[in-house]
Design a protein around this motif. Structure first.
Motif, PDB file in Angstrom:
ATOM      1  N   TYR A   1       0.827  -1.208   0.000  1.00 24.50           N
ATOM      2  CA  TYR A   1       0.000   0.000   0.000  1.00 24.50           C
ATOM      3  C   TYR A   1       0.862   1.259   0.000  1.00 24.50           C
ATOM      4  O   TYR A   1       0.584   2.216  -0.733  1.00 24.50           O
ATOM      5  CB  TYR A   1      -0.931  -0.002   1.219  1.00 24.50           C
ATOM      6  N   MET A   2       1.917   1.267   0.813  1.00 26.09           N
ATOM      7  CA  MET A   2       2.773   2.449   0.887  1.00 26.09           C
ATOM      8  C   MET A   2       3.503   2.681  -0.439  1.00 26.09           C
ATOM      9  O   MET A   2       3.678   3.829  -0.863  1.00 26.09           O
ATOM     10  CB  MET A   2       3.772   2.324   2.036  1.00 26.09           C
ATOM     11  N   ALA A   3       3.924   1.604  -1.094  1.00 27.21           N
ATOM     12  CA  ALA A   3       4.566   1.766  -2.401  1.00 27.21           C
ATOM     13  C   ALA A   3       3.588   2.389  -3.391  1.00 27.21           C
ATOM     14  O   ALA A   3       3.951   3.269  -4.180  1.00 27.21           O
ATOM     15  CB  ALA A   3       5.060   0.415  -2.914  1.00 27.21           C
ATOM     16  N   TRP A   4       2.335   1.923  -3.340  1.00 27.43           N
ATOM     17  CA  TRP A   4       1.307   2.502  -4.225  1.00 27.43           C
ATOM     18  C   TRP A   4       1.067   3.973  -3.875  1.00 27.43           C
ATOM     19  O   TRP A   4       1.023   4.830  -4.765  1.00 27.43           O
ATOM     20  CB  TRP A   4       0.004   1.724  -4.088  1.00 27.43           C
ATOM     21  N   LYS A   5       0.928   4.276  -2.592  1.00 29.51           N
ATOM     22  CA  LYS A   5       0.620   5.634  -2.161  1.00 29.51           C
ATOM     23  C   LYS A   5       1.749   6.606  -2.526  1.00 29.51           C
ATOM     24  O   LYS A   5       1.491   7.757  -2.909  1.00 29.51           O
ATOM     25  CB  LYS A   5       0.367   5.666  -0.652  1.00 29.51           C
ATOM     26  N   LEU A   6       2.970   6.143  -2.423  1.00 26.54           N
ATOM     27  CA  LEU A   6       4.118   6.983  -2.737  1.00 26.54           C
ATOM     28  C   LEU A   6       4.432   7.004  -4.232  1.00 26.54           C
ATOM     29  O   LEU A   6       5.262   7.786  -4.684  1.00 26.54           O
ATOM     30  CB  LEU A   6       5.347   6.500  -1.961  1.00 26.54           C
ATOM     31  N   GLY A   7       3.785   6.111  -4.987  1.00 25.19           N
ATOM     32  CA  GLY A   7       4.031   6.050  -6.424  1.00 25.19           C
ATOM     33  C   GLY A   7       5.404   5.506  -6.772  1.00 25.19           C
ATOM     34  O   GLY A   7       5.993   5.876  -7.793  1.00 25.19           O
ATOM     35  N   LYS A   8       5.916   4.580  -5.931  1.00 26.92           N
ATOM     36  CA  LYS A   8       7.255   4.048  -6.140  1.00 26.92           C
ATOM     37  C   LYS A   8       7.186   2.566  -6.528  1.00 26.92           C
ATOM     38  O   LYS A   8       6.316   1.831  -6.056  1.00 26.92           O
ATOM     39  CB  LYS A   8       8.107   4.184  -4.874  1.00 26.92           C
ATOM     40  N   PRO A   9       8.104   2.128  -7.381  1.00 23.49           N
ATOM     41  CA  PRO A   9       8.145   0.696  -7.710  1.00 23.49           C
ATOM     42  C   PRO A   9       8.517  -0.121  -6.477  1.00 23.49           C
ATOM     43  O   PRO A   9       9.212   0.360  -5.582  1.00 23.49           O
ATOM     44  CB  PRO A   9       9.226   0.608  -8.792  1.00 23.49           C
ATOM     45  N   LEU A  10       8.044  -1.356  -6.461  1.00 19.50           N
ATOM     46  CA  LEU A  10       8.259  -2.246  -5.314  1.00 19.50           C
ATOM     47  C   LEU A  10       8.806  -3.581  -5.812  1.00 19.50           C
ATOM     48  O   LEU A  10       8.200  -4.225  -6.675  1.00 19.50           O
ATOM     49  CB  LEU A  10       6.937  -2.470  -4.568  1.00 19.50           C
ATOM     50  N   ILE A  11       9.939  -3.980  -5.273  1.00 23.43           N
ATOM     51  CA  ILE A  11      10.526  -5.288  -5.583  1.00 23.43           C
ATOM     52  C   ILE A  11      10.534  -6.102  -4.301  1.00 23.43           C
ATOM     53  O   ILE A  11      11.174  -5.721  -3.321  1.00 23.43           O
ATOM     54  CB  ILE A  11      11.947  -5.145  -6.150  1.00 23.43           C
ATOM     55  N   THR A  12       9.796  -7.207  -4.303  1.00 28.62           N
ATOM     56  CA  THR A  12       9.632  -8.028  -3.103  1.00 28.62           C
ATOM     57  C   THR A  12      10.434  -9.317  -3.237  1.00 28.62           C
ATOM     58  O   THR A  12      10.399  -9.976  -4.283  1.00 28.62           O
ATOM     59  CB  THR A  12       8.142  -8.371  -2.882  1.00 28.62           C
ATOM     60  N   VAL A  13      11.130  -9.684  -2.183  1.00 28.45           N
ATOM     61  CA  VAL A  13      11.895 -10.927  -2.128  1.00 28.45           C
ATOM     62  C   VAL A  13      11.384 -11.747  -0.950  1.00 28.45           C
ATOM     63  O   VAL A  13      11.399 -11.275   0.189  1.00 28.45           O
ATOM     64  CB  VAL A  13      13.403 -10.663  -1.957  1.00 28.45           C
ATOM     65  N   ALA A  14      10.907 -12.948  -1.221  1.00 27.28           N
ATOM     66  CA  ALA A  14      10.491 -13.865  -0.150  1.00 27.28           C
ATOM     67  C   ALA A  14      11.730 -14.622   0.315  1.00 27.28           C
ATOM     68  O   ALA A  14      12.250 -15.485  -0.397  1.00 27.28           O
ATOM     69  CB  ALA A  14       9.425 -14.828  -0.661  1.00 27.28           C
TER      70      ALA A  14
END
Length: 268
Positions: free
Chosen positions: A52-65
């Motif tokens: 949600y914060m990545a969306w709100k800030l308009g920033k790309p998000l790279i997730t690593v499990a």
């Protein structure tokens, strides 16, 4: 590079219901590009919050499990052998540092400590990432931020973050929402009526009260979403609850009987 960035953007607003001031506090941390650590039990909304914060800030998000087999090369990158020779392939951490993404290392405590050490230069004044195998020093993009999460309930002598890692981060404590708010979250997330959603929350709270008394973890908000989706598909509520809320979390016959009884009492 533009296409690289676009593929990591969160395209639609994720549903997130704040429990306190975490949104404003995270925004302040991002403005200063401070590393953030999100702590809390399984399925309580840590990953959804970061998304949600990545969306709100308009920033790309790279997730690593993260997992126990993950190596530093999995994060940073490696040379690949091809027909014409070798080619360097950036890992997700390197990609995030280059393009200015938020890099989210989910359940970082699962990774080996010798792997997590590679994040240290990115989490202080240097904001750099040495690629030793390539002989390159990456200076993180001004928009880059590192976020990690883990579940303190699984801490042990063998699985915990080093103090030298912890003290590089600001931190949020997350927990399951109080009952009324969790009911609203569940209803909004799934479209289930609030009366039925409230009953699922009641069952979950029964299980959470057993944590440390036969259960390692209580029923997560995520599992309640699963139960709600099954109910909406026409599965009888008691069956859906047994399938989604009880069977995944315990094989202990006494605990199962206790929770099955709570389900029957709730929907009786």
């Amino acid at each position: 590079m533009t296409s690289d960035i676009e593929q990591y953007r969160v395209q639609a607003e994720p549903y997130y219901q704040a429990q306190g001031r975490e949104i404003a506090l995270y925004e302040a941390a991002y403005r200063k590009r401070l590393p953030v650590m999100v702590k809390g039990p399984t399925g309580c909304g840590k990953s959804r919050f970061v998304e949600y914060m990545a969306w709100k800030l308009g920033k790309p998000l790279i997730t690593v499990a993260c997992n126990e087999d993950m190596t530093a090369s999995d994060l940073v990158g490696r040379y690949l052998l091809e027909a014409g020779g070798t080619r360097w392939l950036d890992g997700p951490l390197t990609t995030a540092a280059r393009i200015g993404a938020i890099c989210y290392l989910d359940e970082i405590v699962e990774a080996r400590q010798d792997t997590t050490v590679v994040i240290h230069p990115l989490t202080d004044h240097r904001r750099t990432l040495p690629l030793d195998k390539k002989g390159e020093l990456i200076r993180a993009h001004p928009d880059f931020q590192l976020v990690i999460s883990y579940n303190p309930g699984y801490q042990s002598l063998m699985k915990d973050l080093k103090q030298s890692t912890k003290q590089r981060f600001t931190a949020f404590d997350f927990d399951y929402p109080e009952a009324a708010l969790e009911t609203v979250i569940l209803a909004n997330e799934t479209g289930l009526g609030e009366d039925m959603a409230g009953k699922l929350v009641k069952i979950a709270q029964t299980a959470r009260n057993l944590k440390g008394h036969g259960l390692d973890e209580g029923i997560s908000t995520r599992l309640m979403v699963y139960a709600a989706l099954l109910i909406q598909d026409g599965i009888e509520a008691t069956e859906a609850c047994r399938m989604a809320l009880v069977r995944p979390i315990t094989d202990d016959p006494d605990i199962r009987e206790t929770l099955d009884h709570a389900i029957d009492a709730t929907f009786g």
